[in-house]
Design a protein around this motif. Structure first.
Motif, mmCIF file in Angstrom:
data_model
loop_
_atom_site.group_PDB
_atom_site.id
_atom_site.type_symbol
_atom_site.label_atom_id
_atom_site.label_comp_id
_atom_site.label_asym_id
_atom_site.label_seq_id
_atom_site.Cartn_x
_atom_site.Cartn_y
_atom_site.Cartn_z
ATOM 1 N N GLN A 333 0.826 -1.207 0.000
ATOM 2 C CA GLN A 333 0.000 0.000 0.000
ATOM 3 C C GLN A 333 0.860 1.257 0.000
ATOM 4 O OE1 GLN A 333 -3.330 0.380 -0.494
ATOM 5 N NE2 GLN A 333 -3.133 -1.818 -0.953
ATOM 6 N N GLY A 334 1.996 1.189 0.706
ATOM 7 C CA GLY A 334 2.922 2.321 0.697
ATOM 8 C C GLY A 334 3.470 2.583 -0.690
ATOM 9 N N VAL A 335 3.834 1.504 -1.399
ATOM 10 C CA VAL A 335 4.320 1.643 -2.769
ATOM 11 C C VAL A 335 3.239 2.245 -3.661
ATOM 12 C CG1 VAL A 335 5.031 0.345 -4.824
ATOM 13 C CG2 VAL A 335 6.025 -0.211 -2.594
ATOM 14 N N LEU A 336 2.030 1.715 -3.573
ATOM 15 C CA LEU A 336 0.940 2.196 -4.428
ATOM 16 C C LEU A 336 0.573 3.644 -4.122
ATOM 17 C CD1 LEU A 336 -1.380 -0.961 -4.470
ATOM 18 C CD2 LEU A 336 0.218 -0.183 -6.241
ATOM 19 N N SER A 337 0.663 4.030 -2.847
ATOM 20 C CA SER A 337 0.324 5.423 -2.497
ATOM 21 C C SER A 337 1.321 6.399 -3.114
ATOM 22 C CB SER A 337 0.289 5.586 -0.977
ATOM 23 O OG SER A 337 1.591 5.470 -0.413
ATOM 24 N N LEU A 338 2.589 6.004 -3.198
ATOM 25 C CA LEU A 338 3.590 6.888 -3.811
ATOM 26 C C LEU A 338 3.530 6.847 -5.334
ATOM 27 C CD1 LEU A 338 6.741 6.465 -1.539
ATOM 28 C CD2 LEU A 338 4.933 8.185 -1.435
ATOM 29 N N LEU A 339 2.833 5.854 -5.885
ATOM 30 C CA LEU A 339 2.663 5.784 -7.340
ATOM 31 C C LEU A 339 1.460 6.582 -7.821
ATOM 32 C CD1 LEU A 339 3.542 2.067 -8.149
ATOM 33 C CD2 LEU A 339 4.700 4.101 -9.029
ATOM 34 N N GLU A 340 0.677 7.106 -6.911
ATOM 35 C CA GLU A 340 -0.466 7.938 -7.319
ATOM 36 C C GLU A 340 0.044 9.149 -8.096
ATOM 37 O OE1 GLU A 340 -2.943 9.041 -4.100
ATOM 38 O OE2 GLU A 340 -3.323 6.980 -3.438
ATOM 39 N N GLY A 341 -0.519 9.374 -9.247
ATOM 40 C CA GLY A 341 -0.097 10.505 -10.077
ATOM 41 C C GLY A 341 1.160 10.238 -10.875
ATOM 42 N N TRP A 342 1.678 8.996 -10.819
ATOM 43 C CA TRP A 342 2.909 8.698 -11.549
ATOM 44 C C TRP A 342 2.679 8.696 -13.055
ATOM 45 C CZ3 TRP A 342 5.127 5.450 -15.055
ATOM 46 C CH2 TRP A 342 6.525 5.367 -15.067
ATOM 47 N N LEU A 343 1.526 8.185 -13.492
ATOM 48 C CA LEU A 343 1.242 8.080 -14.921
ATOM 49 C C LEU A 343 1.060 9.456 -15.549
ATOM 50 C CD1 LEU A 343 -1.258 5.094 -14.854
ATOM 51 C CD2 LEU A 343 1.126 5.048 -15.618
ATOM 52 N N PRO A 350 6.085 14.689 -15.893
ATOM 53 C CA PRO A 350 5.459 15.201 -14.670
ATOM 54 C C PRO A 350 6.045 16.541 -14.241
ATOM 55 C CG PRO A 350 6.996 13.436 -14.147
ATOM 56 C CD PRO A 350 6.894 13.488 -15.630
ATOM 57 N N THR A 351 5.208 17.324 -13.593
ATOM 58 C CA THR A 351 5.683 18.580 -13.004
ATOM 59 C C THR A 351 6.530 18.255 -11.776
ATOM 60 O OG1 THR A 351 3.700 19.742 -13.752
ATOM 61 C CG2 THR A 351 4.982 20.771 -11.980
ATOM 62 N N ILE A 352 7.672 18.925 -11.652
ATOM 63 C CA ILE A 352 8.589 18.643 -10.554
ATOM 64 C C ILE A 352 8.268 19.553 -9.372
ATOM 65 C CG2 ILE A 352 10.995 18.663 -9.793
ATOM 66 C CD1 ILE A 352 11.797 18.037 -12.666
ATOM 67 N N LYS A 353 8.066 18.951 -8.223
ATOM 68 C CA LYS A 353 7.856 19.701 -6.992
ATOM 69 C C LYS A 353 9.173 19.786 -6.234
ATOM 70 C CE LYS A 353 5.050 19.774 -2.761
ATOM 71 N NZ LYS A 353 3.953 19.086 -2.013
ATOM 72 N N VAL A 354 9.567 20.988 -5.856
ATOM 73 C CA VAL A 354 10.843 21.200 -5.181
ATOM 74 C C VAL A 354 10.613 21.331 -3.675
ATOM 75 C CG1 VAL A 354 12.866 22.688 -4.970
ATOM 76 C CG2 VAL A 354 11.812 22.329 -7.217
ATOM 77 N N LEU A 355 11.339 20.531 -2.903
ATOM 78 C CA LEU A 355 11.229 20.565 -1.446
ATOM 79 C C LEU A 355 12.417 21.314 -0.849
ATOM 80 C CD1 LEU A 355 10.251 16.842 -0.665
ATOM 81 C CD2 LEU A 355 8.722 18.800 -0.968
ATOM 82 N N PRO A 356 12.175 22.424 -0.151
ATOM 83 C CA PRO A 356 13.270 23.095 0.559
ATOM 84 C C PRO A 356 13.535 22.405 1.898
ATOM 85 C CG PRO A 356 11.242 24.304 0.896
ATOM 86 C CD PRO A 356 10.900 23.151 -0.009
ATOM 87 N N LEU A 357 14.646 22.748 2.530
ATOM 88 C CA LEU A 357 14.930 22.274 3.882
ATOM 89 C C LEU A 357 14.397 23.284 4.884
ATOM 90 C CD1 LEU A 357 18.708 21.210 3.533
ATOM 91 C CD2 LEU A 357 16.660 19.936 2.865
ATOM 92 N N ASP A 358 13.780 22.812 5.972
ATOM 93 C CA ASP A 358 13.442 23.783 7.011
ATOM 94 C C ASP A 358 14.748 24.186 7.711
ATOM 95 O OD1 ASP A 358 14.079 21.882 8.966
ATOM 96 O OD2 ASP A 358 11.987 21.429 9.446
ATOM 97 N N ARG A 359 14.682 25.222 8.550
ATOM 98 C CA ARG A 359 15.919 25.791 9.104
ATOM 99 C C ARG A 359 16.736 24.780 9.915
ATOM 100 N NH1 ARG A 359 19.219 29.590 7.302
ATOM 101 N NH2 ARG A 359 20.859 29.827 8.864
ATOM 102 N N PRO A 360 16.124 24.016 10.825
ATOM 103 C CA PRO A 360 16.922 23.023 11.566
ATOM 104 C C PRO A 360 17.537 21.970 10.649
ATOM 105 C CG PRO A 360 14.842 23.438 12.693
ATOM 106 C CD PRO A 360 14.745 24.109 11.363
#
Length: 530
Positions: A333-343, A350-360
């Motif tokens: 289920q974890g694998v399938l949940s991360l595959l949502e929107g993969w197609l 796919p549009t790339i989402k950029v993740l910044p680091l929080d300060r800590p």
């Protein structure tokens, strides 16, 4: 004050004779003490590597990794590296991480390779993690099968029609009729449907040319998961007359634009993402090292290595535990949940989402990056693997983002200190594993020198030897004593030899080394370097 004629204690003995007489008397009076037992020696290139921390992964990912390790009785390193390879396969080209919060980003493609001897159940570990991905690919093929057949039939008919029109045009002498035929050909070309392919997440064995096409066909992302070393042989050019083609691999790790324009083949990929999850035998590492281009190109520096101690001979054959169905189901289920929107729609990415680091998280990352920088310069701790450590800070950012997404899911907005802390802890463990791997690769010159000294010792059966004799016997290799001393210090640190000094009257002490008897015992498992 009277003088005693006969010495009654060590003070009197020293008075009548000298301190050497006292030392002799002490040695004669002291009971015989067995020297301390020698520890198990390590052969150069096979450093003792620490265990991977099992709490690196959380939730269903951690439960599955622990379940697989327990079921197969394998080191946690194998399961953890497999999990990271799976996460990268699911998330690459969809997310990136921006450590400074600016234009510098790291893609989430990662390369991991685990070196473990034959018989250590590598295949069982890999199959456990790949099962839901294989099932997903098969489901997609079943869904696309009708579309594929329909498109192939239409394309085949169109090609035959175009071929017939071309033959008709070649014989046509009337200008108006020829123009009409050309219009028909153009209509057939424009009306021909695009080739339909079932989505693919990974491959196990592919050429560089085919990989270029697979990246183009699968929205610019692909992964290689395998428990065989074939991909390294392909990279080395074993099947192309020794001609190496590493560009697609290197560009897939960095996310650099890929442009292929050759006769009969064209592929434009703007941001390729390629991940590796390989499990091979340590002996194959030496074969990999045979390609100079691998190190010079930076290809070897892009891999994260796991070289755990072998479990062969230590397993309990009576013990049999299975992975709990609930753990397997949660992992799937974890694998399938991360595959949502993969197609994606054909021809799109796919549009790339950029993740910044929080300060800590940023403070943890920048402190680690500075630690690496301070230690991989000339004469630094990581000098021999500085091409690898130069990429380690970026790899840590990638791992932290993968851990964050595995914890939070696709809705993650930033990389937190918790994920970064685990990534940094893992990196500190990966460093000695990389040192061991590069030793196996024969690319650590000090390890190579130490191994040469050890072979000289074993060939001659020396129980002890002097530094002078060693340098004289191997003067072709050690033209300076400093180079030899580095090799001897490495052997000392690995419990192969022990340095001693023999004091000489009126002269400098002689440096000599005692050899671990286990290296000279023909029945010892560590006595052979073959």
């Amino acid at each position: 004050m009277s003088v005693l004629a006969v010495p009654t204690d060590f003070n009197d003995l020293a008075y009548f004779e000298d301190l050497e007489a006292v030392a002799n008397a002490v040695n004669q009076a002291a009971p015989a003490i067995d020297p301390p037992a020698w520890p198990e020696p390590m052969i150069p290139g096979t450093l003792r590597t620490p265990d991977f921390p099992e709490d690196i992964l959380r939730g269903c990912w951690g439960d599955m990794a622990r379940g697989v390790s327990a079921s197969t009785q394998t080191p946690p390193a194998l399961a953890i590296m497999c999990t990271l390879g799976v996460l990268a396969t699911l998330l690459q080209r969809r997310f990136e991480v921006a450590p400074f919060g600016d234009d510098y980003t790291e893609p989430l493609a990662i390369w991991v390779v685990s070196a473990s001897p034959s018989g250590t159940r590598k295949t069982a570990v890999l199959n456990s993690f790949m099962t839901p991905i294989v099932r997903w690919e098969k489901l997609q093929y079943d869904r696309y099968r009708v579309l594929i057949a329909r498109a192939n039939a239409a394309r085949s008919t169109a090609k035959k029609r175009i071929e017939a029109l071309n033959q008709q045009a070649a014989k046509c002498k009337d200008a108006a009729e020829l123009k009409a035929i050309r219009v028909d050909i153009e209509c057939e070309e424009m009306g021909m449907p695009e080739e339909v392919r079932a989505p693919r997440l990974f491959t196990g064995d592919t050429t560089a040319e085919r990989l270029q096409a697979m990246l183009f066909e699968n929205a610019e992302r692909m992964a290689v998961h395998s428990d065989e070393p074939g991909i390294f042989r392909i990279m080395a050019g074993s099947y192309s007359s020794g001609s190496q083609n590493l560009d697609v691999f290197l560009q897939g790790h960095a996310g650099s634009a890929l442009r292929i324009d050759r006769a009969g083949r064209m592929a434009h990929v703007d941001k390729p993402a390629l991940s590796f999850n390989l499990m091979i035998q340590p002996g194959m590492m030496t074969e990999v090292a045979g390609s100079k281009g691998f190190r010079d190109s930076g290809l070897l520096a892009r891999f994260m290595y796991a070289v755990p101690a072998s479990n062969v001979g230590k397993r309990d054959v009576r013990k049999h535990s299975r992975i709990e169905p609930s753990v397997r189901d949660a992992y799937e289920q974890g694998v399938l949940s991360l595959l949502e929107g993969w197609l994606c729609e054909p021809g799109t990415t796919p549009t790339i989402k950029v993740l910044p680091l929080d300060r800590p998280a940023f403070e943890l990352w920048i402190e680690f990056a500075q630690y690496i920088e301070n230690n991989h310069g000339d004469d630094g701790v990581f000098e021999s693997i500085r091409d690898w450590t130069s990429k380690l800070a970026g790899a840590v950012a990638r791992i932290a983002a993968l851990l964050e997404l595995s914890d939070v899911g696709l809705g993650a907005q930033t990389v937190t200190a918790d994920a970064m802390g685990r990534a940094v802890r893992l990196a500190h463990v990966l460093i000695p594993h990389a040192q061991a791997a590069f030793g196996l690769l024969g690319t650590d010159s000090t390890d190579s020198d130490a191994l040469a000294v050890l072979k000289w010792v074993q060939t001659n059966g020396y129980e002890e030897f002097t530094r002078r004799d060693c340098q004289k016997a191997m003067e072709g290799r050690f033209r300076s004593v400093d180079k030899l001393k580095l090799a001897l210090d490495r052997l000392d640190a690995m419990d192969c030899i022990q340095e001693h000094k023999r004091h000489n009257k009126g002269a400098r002490p002689t440096i000599y080394y005692r050899v671990n008897p286990k290296l000279l015992d023909p029945l010892s498992t560590t006595s052979s370097l073959s």
